[in-house]
Design a protein around this motif. Sequence first.
Motif, short mmCIF file in Angstrom:
data_model
loop_
_atom_site.label_atom_id
_atom_site.label_comp_id
_atom_site.label_asym_id
_atom_site.label_seq_id
_atom_site.Cartn_x
_atom_site.Cartn_y
_atom_site.Cartn_z
N ASN A 1 12.78 -0.90 -7.39
CA ASN A 1 12.78 -2.10 -6.28
C ASN A 1 14.05 -2.43 -5.62
O ASN A 1 15.26 -2.14 -6.02
CB ASN A 1 12.70 -3.35 -7.53
N GLY A 2 13.84 -2.86 -4.57
CA GLY A 2 15.01 -3.12 -3.59
C GLY A 2 15.49 -2.09 -2.85
O GLY A 2 15.42 -1.06 -3.00
N GLY A 3 15.95 -2.74 -1.55
CA GLY A 3 16.67 -1.71 -0.60
C GLY A 3 18.16 -1.29 -0.77
O GLY A 3 18.56 -1.16 -2.00
N PHE A 4 19.06 -1.56 0.23
CA PHE A 4 20.29 -1.49 0.21
C PHE A 4 21.06 -2.61 -0.72
O PHE A 4 22.23 -2.57 -1.34
CB PHE A 4 20.95 -1.36 1.40
N LYS A 5 20.31 -3.99 -0.58
CA LYS A 5 20.97 -4.85 -1.21
C LYS A 5 19.92 -5.94 -1.67
O LYS A 5 18.64 -5.86 -1.44
CB LYS A 5 21.94 -5.89 -0.30
N ILE A 6 20.24 -6.89 -2.61
CA ILE A 6 19.26 -7.85 -3.02
C ILE A 6 18.63 -8.81 -2.11
O ILE A 6 19.57 -8.91 -1.16
CB ILE A 6 19.83 -8.73 -4.16
N HIS A 7 17.50 -8.81 -2.15
CA HIS A 7 16.68 -9.79 -1.10
C HIS A 7 16.08 -10.90 -1.64
O HIS A 7 15.92 -10.84 -2.95
CB HIS A 7 15.64 -8.83 -0.45
N GLU A 8 15.88 -11.66 -0.90
CA GLU A 8 15.02 -13.07 -1.24
C GLU A 8 13.48 -12.74 -1.33
O GLU A 8 12.93 -12.25 -0.35
CB GLU A 8 15.16 -14.03 -0.41
N ARG A 9 13.02 -12.67 -2.58
CA ARG A 9 11.60 -12.27 -2.67
C ARG A 9 10.60 -13.58 -2.01
O ARG A 9 10.77 -14.69 -2.10
CB ARG A 9 11.02 -12.19 -4.09
N LYS A 10 9.49 -12.94 -1.40
CA LYS A 10 8.50 -13.81 -1.08
C LYS A 10 7.32 -14.08 -2.07
O LYS A 10 7.42 -13.40 -2.95
CB LYS A 10 7.74 -13.40 0.25
N THR B 1 4.57 7.34 10.36
CA THR B 1 3.32 6.63 10.83
C THR B 1 2.88 5.54 9.99
O THR B 1 2.23 4.52 10.30
CB THR B 1 2.05 7.52 10.92
N TYR B 2 3.46 5.35 8.49
CA TYR B 2 2.97 4.46 7.64
C TYR B 2 3.56 3.07 8.04
O TYR B 2 4.77 3.07 8.09
CB TYR B 2 3.37 4.86 6.33
N SER B 3 2.92 2.15 7.89
CA SER B 3 3.15 0.78 8.33
C SER B 3 3.90 0.08 6.87
O SER B 3 3.00 -0.09 5.82
CB SER B 3 2.24 -0.12 8.78
N PHE B 4 5.21 -0.35 7.01
CA PHE B 4 5.65 -0.94 5.80
C PHE B 4 5.74 -2.67 6.02
O PHE B 4 6.42 -3.28 5.13
CB PHE B 4 6.86 -0.42 5.26
N ASP B 5 4.94 -3.03 7.13
CA ASP B 5 5.32 -4.39 7.36
C ASP B 5 4.60 -5.25 6.13
O ASP B 5 3.54 -4.99 5.57
CB ASP B 5 4.36 -4.69 8.68
N ASP B 6 5.27 -6.30 5.83
CA ASP B 6 4.88 -7.09 4.77
C ASP B 6 4.91 -6.57 3.55
O ASP B 6 3.92 -6.81 2.57
CB ASP B 6 3.69 -7.95 5.03
N ILE B 7 5.73 -5.60 3.48
CA ILE B 7 5.92 -4.82 1.80
C ILE B 7 7.27 -5.20 1.34
O ILE B 7 8.27 -4.99 2.21
CB ILE B 7 5.86 -3.52 2.13
N GLU B 8 7.42 -5.52 0.24
CA GLU B 8 8.70 -5.80 -0.51
C GLU B 8 9.85 -4.68 -0.34
O GLU B 8 9.29 -3.37 -0.44
CB GLU B 8 8.64 -6.32 -1.93
N ASP C 1 14.22 -1.79 4.15
CA ASP C 1 14.96 -2.82 3.88
C ASP C 1 14.25 -4.20 4.24
O ASP C 1 14.84 -5.14 4.25
CB ASP C 1 16.17 -2.61 4.72
N GLY C 2 12.81 -4.10 4.34
CA GLY C 2 11.88 -5.11 5.03
C GLY C 2 11.95 -5.14 6.48
O GLY C 2 10.99 -5.84 6.82
#
Length: 241
Positions: A67-76, A102-109, A130-131
């Motif tokens: 879970n998470g990218g480089f830093k903590i994020h605000e969850r939707k 080619t994969y779309s990560f749009d709107d993925i945590e 990273d969102g």
Amino acid sequence: MCTVTIVPNGETDFVLTSNRDEAPNRACIAPDFYTVGNTKVLFPKDQLSDGTWIGVSEKQRVICVLNGGFKIHERKSSYRLSRGIITKHLMVAPTIVAAITTYSFDDIEPFTMVIADWNNGLKFFELVWDGNQKHLTELPLEPKIWSSSTLYNPSMRTERANWFEDFKSDNKLDASALLNFHKTAGKGNLDYGVIMNRYLVRTTSITQIEKKGNCANMHYENLLKGQQVSKTLKFPVTVNG
């Protein structure tokens, strides 16, 4: 899902070990064989998402997600697709780099993905979403540790990395020793030991995959139930390595 190590064994084999930190009431199913996209795969299943945080496929690939990218994020409140489903998709893709491109990560945590692929020689990759952007890096075949940015702040992650450095200098990095690291490092530190327990979130299981020759051996321990399961996915003898 939240603490991962990977250690190469020569130029063809490796050990990847993952501690899953999760709500203890989030149900999961012990590792088993499934068919995804006409491809045989082996993974423990998250019942809520029908996905997984770690798995190995006939495509000669291991994928593990944190879970998470480089830093903590605000969850939707909601996302288009679970990260556990993406793990399954990428496990069975014909070519991993092309699939990620080619994969779309749009709107993925946001997530961090650790990938070992041996279709054309053993390669390690780190993928961070990273969102907003994908960050794909081919890594050297060297031992490495990851800690989830959603649970562990930078100082905690640094201390955990130091535990791993100390462990590397004092131990032979085989599967047994690495499993022991994932059970004992930072022992007694319930907040950010490698086995942690913050009550609402705790280390619920450990999954280890050892790629050895034409086999990938998966060992799974459910720490809440005291359950252990080991299964092996075999590859054709013509597999590279």
